[in-house]
Design a protein around this motif. Sequence first.
Motif, PDB file in Angstrom:
ATOM      1  N   ASN A  27       0.823  -1.223   0.000  1.00  0.00           N
ATOM      2  CA  ASN A  27       0.000   0.000   0.000  1.00  0.00           C
ATOM      3  C   ASN A  27       0.853   1.267   0.000  1.00  0.00           C
ATOM      4  N   LYS A  28       2.026   1.182  -0.611  1.00  0.00           N
ATOM      5  CA  LYS A  28       2.895   2.354  -0.716  1.00  0.00           C
ATOM      6  C   LYS A  28       3.212   2.696  -2.174  1.00  0.00           C
ATOM      7  N   GLY A  29       2.445   2.099  -3.091  1.00  0.00           N
ATOM      8  CA  GLY A  29       2.594   2.423  -4.505  1.00  0.00           C
ATOM      9  C   GLY A  29       3.712   1.705  -5.218  1.00  0.00           C
ATOM     10  N   LEU A  30       4.316   0.713  -4.579  1.00  0.00           N
ATOM     11  CA  LEU A  30       5.467   0.050  -5.197  1.00  0.00           C
ATOM     12  C   LEU A  30       5.065  -0.775  -6.420  1.00  0.00           C
ATOM     13  N   PHE A  31       3.930  -1.462  -6.349  1.00  0.00           N
ATOM     14  CA  PHE A  31       3.478  -2.278  -7.478  1.00  0.00           C
ATOM     15  C   PHE A  31       3.316  -1.430  -8.735  1.00  0.00           C
ATOM     16  N   VAL A  32       2.612  -0.323  -8.613  1.00  0.00           N
ATOM     17  CA  VAL A  32       2.369   0.545  -9.772  1.00  0.00           C
ATOM     18  C   VAL A  32       3.672   1.172 -10.262  1.00  0.00           C
ATOM     19  N   ALA A  33       4.516   1.615  -9.337  1.00  0.00           N
ATOM     20  CA  ALA A  33       5.780   2.257  -9.723  1.00  0.00           C
ATOM     21  C   ALA A  33       6.678   1.284 -10.476  1.00  0.00           C
ATOM     22  N   LEU A  34       6.809   0.053  -9.977  1.00  0.00           N
ATOM     23  CA  LEU A  34       7.665  -0.929 -10.650  1.00  0.00           C
ATOM     24  C   LEU A  34       7.064  -1.357 -11.986  1.00  0.00           C
ATOM     25  N   ALA A  35       5.730  -1.481 -12.024  1.00  0.00           N
ATOM     26  CA  ALA A  35       5.081  -1.867 -13.275  1.00  0.00           C
ATOM     27  C   ALA A  35       5.339  -0.824 -14.364  1.00  0.00           C
ATOM     28  N   ASN A  36       5.120   0.432 -14.052  1.00  0.00           N
ATOM     29  CA  ASN A  36       5.323   1.481 -15.058  1.00  0.00           C
ATOM     30  C   ASN A  36       6.780   1.576 -15.485  1.00  0.00           C
ATOM     31  N   GLN A  37       7.686   1.401 -14.540  1.00  0.00           N
ATOM     32  CA  GLN A  37       9.107   1.386 -14.888  1.00  0.00           C
ATOM     33  C   GLN A  37       9.418   0.231 -15.838  1.00  0.00           C
ATOM     34  N   THR A  38       8.812  -0.927 -15.554  1.00  0.00           N
ATOM     35  CA  THR A  38       9.030  -2.095 -16.409  1.00  0.00           C
ATOM     36  C   THR A  38       8.436  -1.894 -17.788  1.00  0.00           C
ATOM     37  N   TYR A  39       7.265  -1.272 -17.880  1.00  0.00           N
ATOM     38  CA  TYR A  39       6.657  -1.032 -19.193  1.00  0.00           C
ATOM     39  C   TYR A  39       7.506  -0.077 -20.030  1.00  0.00           C
ATOM     40  N   SER A  40       8.113   0.900 -19.387  1.00  0.00           N
ATOM     41  CA  SER A  40       9.013   1.793 -20.117  1.00  0.00           C
ATOM     42  C   SER A  40      10.206   1.017 -20.659  1.00  0.00           C
ATOM     43  N   LEU A  41      10.720   0.108 -19.857  1.00  0.00           N
ATOM     44  CA  LEU A  41      11.824  -0.742 -20.316  1.00  0.00           C
ATOM     45  C   LEU A  41      11.380  -1.621 -21.478  1.00  0.00           C
ATOM     46  N   CYS A  42      10.167  -2.177 -21.386  1.00  0.00           N
ATOM     47  CA  CYS A  42       9.648  -3.007 -22.472  1.00  0.00           C
ATOM     48  C   CYS A  42       9.605  -2.232 -23.789  1.00  0.00           C
ATOM     49  N   ARG A  43       9.101  -1.006 -23.731  1.00  0.00           N
ATOM     50  CA  ARG A  43       9.048  -0.191 -24.942  1.00  0.00           C
ATOM     51  C   ARG A  43      10.446   0.044 -25.512  1.00  0.00           C
ATOM     52  N   ALA A  44      11.390   0.322 -24.640  1.00  0.00           N
ATOM     53  CA  ALA A  44      12.763   0.574 -25.074  1.00  0.00           C
ATOM     54  C   ALA A  44      13.389  -0.664 -25.698  1.00  0.00           C
ATOM     55  N   GLU A  45      12.978  -1.846 -25.224  1.00  0.00           N
ATOM     56  CA  GLU A  45      13.547  -3.103 -25.730  1.00  0.00           C
ATOM     57  C   GLU A  45      12.792  -3.629 -26.951  1.00  0.00           C
ATOM     58  N   GLY A  46      11.734  -2.929 -27.371  1.00  0.00           N
ATOM     59  CA  GLY A  46      10.999  -3.326 -28.567  1.00  0.00           C
ATOM     60  C   GLY A  46       9.817  -4.233 -28.314  1.00  0.00           C
ATOM     61  N   ILE A  47       9.433  -4.426 -27.068  1.00  0.00           N
ATOM     62  CA  ILE A  47       8.260  -5.240 -26.745  1.00  0.00           C
ATOM     63  C   ILE A  47       7.011  -4.414 -27.023  1.00  0.00           C
ATOM     64  N   ARG A  48       6.113  -4.973 -27.834  1.00  0.00           N
ATOM     65  CA  ARG A  48       4.953  -4.219 -28.278  1.00  0.00           C
ATOM     66  C   ARG A  48       3.623  -4.750 -27.733  1.00  0.00           C
ATOM     67  N   LEU A  49       3.674  -5.821 -26.956  1.00  0.00           N
ATOM     68  CA  LEU A  49       2.454  -6.375 -26.367  1.00  0.00           C
ATOM     69  C   LEU A  49       2.827  -7.093 -25.079  1.00  0.00           C
ATOM     70  N   ILE A  50       2.076  -6.807 -24.019  1.00  0.00           N
ATOM     71  CA  ILE A  50       2.254  -7.540 -22.767  1.00  0.00           C
ATOM     72  C   ILE A  50       0.932  -8.221 -22.454  1.00  0.00           C
ATOM     73  N   PHE A  51       0.996  -9.487 -22.107  1.00  0.00           N
ATOM     74  CA  PHE A  51      -0.211 -10.223 -21.745  1.00  0.00           C
ATOM     75  C   PHE A  51      -0.015 -10.856 -20.375  1.00  0.00           C
ATOM     76  N   GLY A  52      -1.118 -11.172 -19.747  1.00  0.00           N
ATOM     77  CA  GLY A  52      -1.014 -11.772 -18.422  1.00  0.00           C
ATOM     78  C   GLY A  52      -2.311 -12.418 -18.007  1.00  0.00           C
ATOM     79  N   PHE A  53      -2.265 -13.062 -16.841  1.00  0.00           N
ATOM     80  CA  PHE A  53      -3.403 -13.810 -16.325  1.00  0.00           C
ATOM     81  C   PHE A  53      -3.620 -13.436 -14.854  1.00  0.00           C
ATOM     82  N   PRO A  54      -3.969 -12.180 -14.585  1.00  0.00           N
ATOM     83  CA  PRO A  54      -4.081 -11.718 -13.201  1.00  0.00           C
ATOM     84  C   PRO A  54      -5.228 -12.398 -12.450  1.00  0.00           C
ATOM     85  N   ASN A  55      -5.015 -12.617 -11.148  1.00  0.00           N
ATOM     86  CA  ASN A  55      -6.091 -13.193 -10.347  1.00  0.00           C
ATOM     87  C   ASN A  55      -7.103 -12.100  -9.972  1.00  0.00           C
ATOM     88  N   GLN A  56      -8.148 -12.495  -9.258  1.00  0.00           N
ATOM     89  CA  GLN A  56      -9.227 -11.553  -8.950  1.00  0.00           C
ATOM     90  C   GLN A  56      -8.743 -10.395  -8.076  1.00  0.00           C
TER      91      GLN A  56
END
Length: 322
Positions: A106-135
């Motif tokens: 509850n300190k925003g770490l999940f969102v902060a790390l996710a957005n940082q990772t998505y920026s890295l994905c874009r830089a590395e040429g990843i154009r689609l992320i998929f997943g199977f999140p639980n409820q």
Amino acid sequence: MQTLEAHTEGKTIAGGYRVERFSVDKLNDLVYLHMAVYDKLLNRDFLLKKYNTAFTVVTYVGYLAYDQTDLPVAFYGVLPCFVDHGGRLTLAGQSADTMTHPEHRNKGLFVALANQTYSLCRAEGIRLIFGFPNQNSLPGFINKLGWEAVGCLERFTIPVKAIPLEKFATKFNVAKPLYDAYLNLVIKAEKQPSGISNSVLGEGYGGVYRDEEFLTYKGYAYTHTVQIGQARVWFKIKNGLIVGDITGLGDNMDEVVAKLLKLTKRLGLQQLQFQVCAKSRLHAMLQKYAQPIPSFTIAIKDMGSGIPADKLAFTFADIDIF
């Protein structure tokens, strides 16, 4: 617990946490964090193989967060792969391990790390992320990270009356090697090299591209493949026989299910389970044998793939836990 690695300086975010890109040198940190979160020791070599996605050229995509005492407290990781749609390959990635230490939630770490990772994905040429999140995590992915739910996997379970050999081997570690030897002996006559092509591609959908390099990479997981007539079945053993995908199905579904039930019983497993995409051909065929219940939501974050969301489909074999 193994000694944690020394760290170089990384980016500091709100709360005084330091964020660093995941790498092979930080595997011990992930092992430590997993133990703190789940009270379960992960094998370092397992993580080494899982995140070494060198077949895509892009490896160790993710970030760790550290507190002021230099201890890892949160992680977000993506597993690169290729998605095939209409014969065109797109560099994609599966949203995989996410975890936050109980004392730092509850300190925003999940969102902060996710957005940082998505920026890295874009830089590395990843154009689609998929997943199977639980409820529990699905609302966060959709409302805070801009994901889109595009379908679901549904689970078909057929009970089997059998001596619970797998449960016994799981409960008593000394019996595990004996059970594994028995398992391999039972399926030896029909066993094939692990892995199969993706069934959804033959139905006109885009899906994970499983070439020889990908299947070699997936060797980090303990799975099996058997031939039943013209069909090939990829499965794993965990609280039953769980089918990840099937190819080569014609009008022989009764034969395939009958032989899988027989195999399930011989292996001392008490259920045969299929988890399949609700829009797949296999889903319609399985309704003859059991009633489906919702399992995993399929969600995506499109970053310029050009693939229509309704043209994507996934199987249980595509999930990193398979």
